[in-house]
Design a protein around this motif. Structure first.
Motif, PDB file in Angstrom:
ATOM      1  N   SER A 242       0.818  -1.219   0.000  1.00 58.21           N
ATOM      2  CA  SER A 242       0.000   0.000   0.000  1.00 58.21           C
ATOM      3  C   SER A 242       0.852   1.269   0.000  1.00 58.21           C
ATOM      4  CB  SER A 242      -0.923   0.022   1.228  1.00 58.21           C
ATOM      5  OG  SER A 242      -0.163   0.040   2.430  1.00 58.21           O
ATOM      6  N   VAL A 243       2.116   1.145   0.402  1.00 61.84           N
ATOM      7  CA  VAL A 243       3.011   2.306   0.490  1.00 61.84           C
ATOM      8  C   VAL A 243       3.548   2.636  -0.906  1.00 61.84           C
ATOM      9  CG1 VAL A 243       5.193   3.176   1.431  1.00 61.84           C
ATOM     10  CG2 VAL A 243       3.627   1.831   2.882  1.00 61.84           C
ATOM     11  N   THR A 244       3.505   3.904  -1.227  1.00 60.78           N
ATOM     12  CA  THR A 244       3.975   4.362  -2.550  1.00 60.78           C
ATOM     13  C   THR A 244       5.263   5.190  -2.476  1.00 60.78           C
ATOM     14  OG1 THR A 244       2.582   6.347  -2.427  1.00 60.78           O
ATOM     15  CG2 THR A 244       1.636   4.375  -3.483  1.00 60.78           C
ATOM     16  N   SER A 245       5.647   5.675  -1.272  1.00 56.71           N
ATOM     17  CA  SER A 245       6.863   6.511  -1.182  1.00 56.71           C
ATOM     18  C   SER A 245       7.541   6.358   0.170  1.00 56.71           C
ATOM     19  CB  SER A 245       6.512   7.980  -1.403  1.00 56.71           C
ATOM     20  OG  SER A 245       5.664   8.444  -0.376  1.00 56.71           O
ATOM     21  N   ILE A 246       8.866   6.537   0.154  1.00 56.26           N
ATOM     22  CA  ILE A 246       9.678   6.502   1.376  1.00 56.26           C
ATOM     23  C   ILE A 246      10.318   7.879   1.516  1.00 56.26           C
ATOM     24  CG2 ILE A 246      11.637   5.421   2.538  1.00 56.26           C
ATOM     25  CD1 ILE A 246      11.063   2.889   0.878  1.00 56.26           C
ATOM     26  N   GLY A 247      10.091   8.513   2.651  1.00 55.94           N
ATOM     27  CA  GLY A 247      10.527   9.894   2.849  1.00 55.94           C
ATOM     28  C   GLY A 247      12.013  10.052   3.070  1.00 55.94           C
ATOM     29  N   ASP A 248      12.446  11.298   3.121  1.00 54.89           N
ATOM     30  CA  ASP A 248      13.852  11.627   3.329  1.00 54.89           C
ATOM     31  C   ASP A 248      14.285  11.177   4.719  1.00 54.89           C
ATOM     32  OD1 ASP A 248      13.732  12.835   0.874  1.00 54.89           O
ATOM     33  OD2 ASP A 248      13.552  14.880   1.682  1.00 54.89           O
ATOM     34  N   ASP A 249      15.540  10.617   4.747  1.00 49.27           N
ATOM     35  CA  ASP A 249      16.133  10.172   6.018  1.00 49.27           C
ATOM     36  C   ASP A 249      15.208   9.234   6.806  1.00 49.27           C
ATOM     37  OD1 ASP A 249      18.809  11.537   6.497  1.00 49.27           O
ATOM     38  OD2 ASP A 249      17.579  13.267   5.948  1.00 49.27           O
ATOM     39  N   ALA A 250      14.359   8.513   6.108  1.00 51.94           N
ATOM     40  CA  ALA A 250      13.385   7.649   6.803  1.00 51.94           C
ATOM     41  C   ALA A 250      14.075   6.590   7.652  1.00 51.94           C
ATOM     42  CB  ALA A 250      12.462   6.984   5.797  1.00 51.94           C
ATOM     43  N   PHE A 251      15.188   5.977   7.180  1.00 51.62           N
ATOM     44  CA  PHE A 251      15.881   4.920   7.920  1.00 51.62           C
ATOM     45  C   PHE A 251      17.369   5.255   8.108  1.00 51.62           C
ATOM     46  CE2 PHE A 251      12.296   2.944   5.721  1.00 51.62           C
ATOM     47  CZ  PHE A 251      11.661   2.271   6.762  1.00 51.62           C
ATOM     48  N   SER A 252      17.730   6.446   7.922  1.00 55.16           N
ATOM     49  CA  SER A 252      19.154   6.800   8.049  1.00 55.16           C
ATOM     50  C   SER A 252      19.637   6.598   9.480  1.00 55.16           C
ATOM     51  CB  SER A 252      19.389   8.258   7.633  1.00 55.16           C
ATOM     52  OG  SER A 252      18.706   9.144   8.508  1.00 55.16           O
ATOM     53  N   GLY A 253      20.888   6.102   9.562  1.00 61.80           N
ATOM     54  CA  GLY A 253      21.494   5.884  10.871  1.00 61.80           C
ATOM     55  C   GLY A 253      21.057   4.626  11.566  1.00 61.80           C
ATOM     56  N   CYS A 254      20.264   3.743  10.940  1.00 67.56           N
ATOM     57  CA  CYS A 254      19.851   2.461  11.571  1.00 67.56           C
ATOM     58  C   CYS A 254      21.008   1.481  11.389  1.00 67.56           C
ATOM     59  CB  CYS A 254      18.583   1.929  10.946  1.00 67.56           C
ATOM     60  SG  CYS A 254      17.122   2.975  11.233  1.00 67.56           S
ATOM     61  N   SER A 255      21.898   1.482  12.337  1.00 65.20           N
ATOM     62  CA  SER A 255      23.146   0.729  12.207  1.00 65.20           C
ATOM     63  C   SER A 255      22.959  -0.783  12.267  1.00 65.20           C
ATOM     64  CB  SER A 255      24.128   1.174  13.294  1.00 65.20           C
ATOM     65  OG  SER A 255      23.560   0.976  14.584  1.00 65.20           O
ATOM     66  N   SER A 256      21.846  -1.276  12.817  1.00 60.24           N
ATOM     67  CA  SER A 256      21.620  -2.729  12.933  1.00 60.24           C
ATOM     68  C   SER A 256      20.753  -3.270  11.801  1.00 60.24           C
ATOM     69  CB  SER A 256      20.962  -3.057  14.272  1.00 60.24           C
ATOM     70  OG  SER A 256      21.782  -2.674  15.349  1.00 60.24           O
ATOM     71  N   LEU A 257      20.311  -2.411  10.901  1.00 57.92           N
ATOM     72  CA  LEU A 257      19.422  -2.848   9.824  1.00 57.92           C
ATOM     73  C   LEU A 257      20.184  -3.718   8.824  1.00 57.92           C
ATOM     74  CD1 LEU A 257      16.559  -2.591   8.626  1.00 57.92           C
ATOM     75  CD2 LEU A 257      17.395  -0.587   7.348  1.00 57.92           C
ATOM     76  N   THR A 258      19.679  -4.948   8.636  1.00 61.64           N
ATOM     77  CA  THR A 258      20.343  -5.900   7.725  1.00 61.64           C
ATOM     78  C   THR A 258      19.466  -6.305   6.556  1.00 61.64           C
ATOM     79  OG1 THR A 258      19.584  -7.778   9.051  1.00 61.64           O
ATOM     80  CG2 THR A 258      21.759  -6.857   9.581  1.00 61.64           C
ATOM     81  N   SER A 259      18.119  -6.139   6.674  1.00 58.48           N
ATOM     82  CA  SER A 259      17.227  -6.600   5.620  1.00 58.48           C
ATOM     83  C   SER A 259      16.148  -5.570   5.371  1.00 58.48           C
ATOM     84  CB  SER A 259      16.600  -7.944   6.021  1.00 58.48           C
ATOM     85  OG  SER A 259      15.627  -8.351   5.086  1.00 58.48           O
ATOM     86  N   VAL A 260      15.912  -5.284   4.072  1.00 56.69           N
ATOM     87  CA  VAL A 260      14.860  -4.344   3.693  1.00 56.69           C
ATOM     88  C   VAL A 260      14.042  -4.976   2.576  1.00 56.69           C
ATOM     89  CG1 VAL A 260      14.324  -2.082   2.738  1.00 56.69           C
ATOM     90  CG2 VAL A 260      16.245  -2.339   4.320  1.00 56.69           C
ATOM     91  N   VAL A 261      12.693  -5.033   2.802  1.00 53.46           N
ATOM     92  CA  VAL A 261      11.767  -5.533   1.782  1.00 53.46           C
ATOM     93  C   VAL A 261      10.840  -4.386   1.422  1.00 53.46           C
ATOM     94  CG1 VAL A 261       9.960  -7.191   1.207  1.00 53.46           C
ATOM     95  CG2 VAL A 261      11.893  -7.894   2.635  1.00 53.46           C
ATOM     96  N   ILE A 262      10.904  -3.958   0.188  1.00 53.05           N
ATOM     97  CA  ILE A 262      10.121  -2.814  -0.260  1.00 53.05           C
ATOM     98  C   ILE A 262       8.970  -3.319  -1.117  1.00 53.05           C
ATOM     99  CG2 ILE A 262      10.195  -0.641  -1.553  1.00 53.05           C
ATOM    100  CD1 ILE A 262      13.181  -0.497  -0.906  1.00 53.05           C
ATOM    101  N   GLY A 263       7.753  -2.844  -0.823  1.00 51.73           N
ATOM    102  CA  GLY A 263       6.565  -3.296  -1.542  1.00 51.73           C
ATOM    103  C   GLY A 263       6.585  -2.908  -3.010  1.00 51.73           C
ATOM    104  N   ASP A 264       5.774  -3.628  -3.807  1.00 49.92           N
ATOM    105  CA  ASP A 264       5.761  -3.434  -5.256  1.00 49.92           C
ATOM    106  C   ASP A 264       5.067  -2.146  -5.680  1.00 49.92           C
ATOM    107  OD1 ASP A 264       7.131  -5.774  -5.646  1.00 49.92           O
ATOM    108  OD2 ASP A 264       5.306  -6.994  -5.880  1.00 49.92           O
ATOM    109  N   SER A 265       4.512  -1.407  -4.726  1.00 44.49           N
ATOM    110  CA  SER A 265       3.825  -0.160  -5.102  1.00 44.49           C
ATOM    111  C   SER A 265       4.686   1.084  -4.884  1.00 44.49           C
ATOM    112  CB  SER A 265       2.507  -0.015  -4.294  1.00 44.49           C
ATOM    113  OG  SER A 265       1.625  -1.072  -4.581  1.00 44.49           O
ATOM    114  N   VAL A 266       5.852   0.915  -4.279  1.00 43.73           N
ATOM    115  CA  VAL A 266       6.724   2.070  -4.009  1.00 43.73           C
ATOM    116  C   VAL A 266       7.276   2.606  -5.341  1.00 43.73           C
ATOM    117  CG1 VAL A 266       8.836   2.867  -2.901  1.00 43.73           C
ATOM    118  CG2 VAL A 266       7.304   1.275  -1.703  1.00 43.73           C
ATOM    119  N   THR A 267       7.126   3.900  -5.529  1.00 44.34           N
ATOM    120  CA  THR A 267       7.606   4.536  -6.763  1.00 44.34           C
ATOM    121  C   THR A 267       8.779   5.488  -6.519  1.00 44.34           C
ATOM    122  OG1 THR A 267       5.984   6.331  -6.531  1.00 44.34           O
ATOM    123  CG2 THR A 267       5.329   4.389  -7.835  1.00 44.34           C
TER     124      THR A 267
END
Length: 323
Positions: A242-267
């Motif tokens: 359902s998500v179509t956009s990811i904003g600025d600095d949305a996940f910046s600085g997440c030092s432990s983040l290893t996996s990202v799954v982005i939906g097929d509606s993101v443009t």
């Protein structure tokens, strides 16, 4: 009774006649035709000598003695015995026995037995061998229902059963295939029935799954600017279709983040969206993405990337092994 009286009178009459005959014999009277005729005329005047007639004509003595005994005995004995015995025995036995036995026994047995049986069935029904019958099965998210049924078929109690809850395997429920949804996230309304994720809020998950809708029922259409910035505990993020956009600095600085799954509606992916995610080695960007902001993946040691052609220039090449 009358017959007995008649018999007694007749006996008395016979005895009196016999006594008169004996008296006549003792006086030396001789029974001749002349003497017999003379006494028959006089005894008619004297009632006491009438029974001594010896010529065989007992008509007059039999009529008069029968008249007097029948009148007096019939009047006095018939009235007194018939009145007193009939009144006292008939009234007292008929009244007292009929009242007491009929009233007391009929009231007591009829009242007590009729009251006690009618009261006992109204008591709460209790029996052994009860069993629970499932009326509605509980699901992962909805409560179920079951009822306690008596052996006689009556329902004694109906209760709700708790929802089973999701059993997640790789962030997907193994029972209903529902993706794991994180609770406690912050959402901000767009004013048109949609919203965006504005922060991590009270969520304590390290593997965050963003829901399709907020608790208020708003459709989640974007990840807001700085929504998860510097969340050191965040290990993975799954963004719904359902998500179509990811904003600025949305996940910046997440030092432990290893996996990202982005939906097929993101443009679109905003500037510095994943900058300095120092543990992010794998990334999958769908073909639906047509715009990536500057330095979106700077500082990310990506080794394996599945990306559209437009994203090639945005992926750092220092650690890239497969594209």
């Amino acid at each position: 009774m009358k017959n007995t009286i008649f018999k007694i009178l007749a006996l008395i009459l016979v005895l009196s006649m016999s006594f008169s005959v004996l008296a006549a014999c003792d006086s030396g009277e001789k029974t001749t035709e002349k003497t017999t005729t003379a006494p028959t005329e006089k005894p008619n005047d004297d009632p006491t000598e009438k029974p001594t007639v010896g010529d065989g004509t007992p008509t007059e003595p039999t009529e008069k003695p029968t008249e007097k005994p029948t009148e007096k005995p019939s009047e006095q004995p018939s009235e007194k015995p018939s009145e007193k015995p009939s009144e006292t025995p008939s009234e007292k036995p008929s009244e007292k026995p009929s009242e007491k036995p009929s009233e007391q026994p009929s009231e007591k047995p009829s009242e007590k037995p009729s009251e006690t049986p009618s009261e006992k069935p109204s008591e709460p029904h209790v029996c052994e061998g009860n069993k629970w019958v499932v009326v509605k099965d509980a699901t992962c998210t909805e409560k179920g229902e079951k009822k306690l049924v008596c052996e006689c078929g009556n329902t004694i109690e109906t209760v709700q059963t708790d929802a089973l809850g999701h059993t997640y395997v790789n962030n997907v429920c193994s029972v209903c295939d529902h993706p794991k949804i994180s609770e406690g996230l912050e959402f901000t309304s767009n004013g048109d029935g949609t919203c965006y994720v504005s922060g991590i809020g009270d969520c304590t998950d390290t593997d965050i799954v963003i829901p399709l809708t907020s608790p208020e029922g708003w459709t989640v259409t974007s990840i807001g600017d700085y929504a998860f910035r510097d969340c050191d505990s965040l290990a993975s993020i799954e963004i719904p279709d359902s998500v179509t956009s990811i904003g600025d600095d949305a996940f910046s600085g997440c030092s432990s983040l290893t996996s990202v799954v982005i939906g097929d509606s993101v443009t679109s992916i905003g500037d510095y969206a994943f900058r300095n995610c120092s543990s992010l080695t794998n990334i999958v960007i769908p073909d639906s993405v047509t715009s990536i902001g500057s330095s979106a993946f700077d500082g990310c040691p990506i080794e394996h990337a599945t990306i559209p052609t437009i994203a090639i220039s945005n992926i750092p090449e220092g650690n890239l092994k497969t594209v």
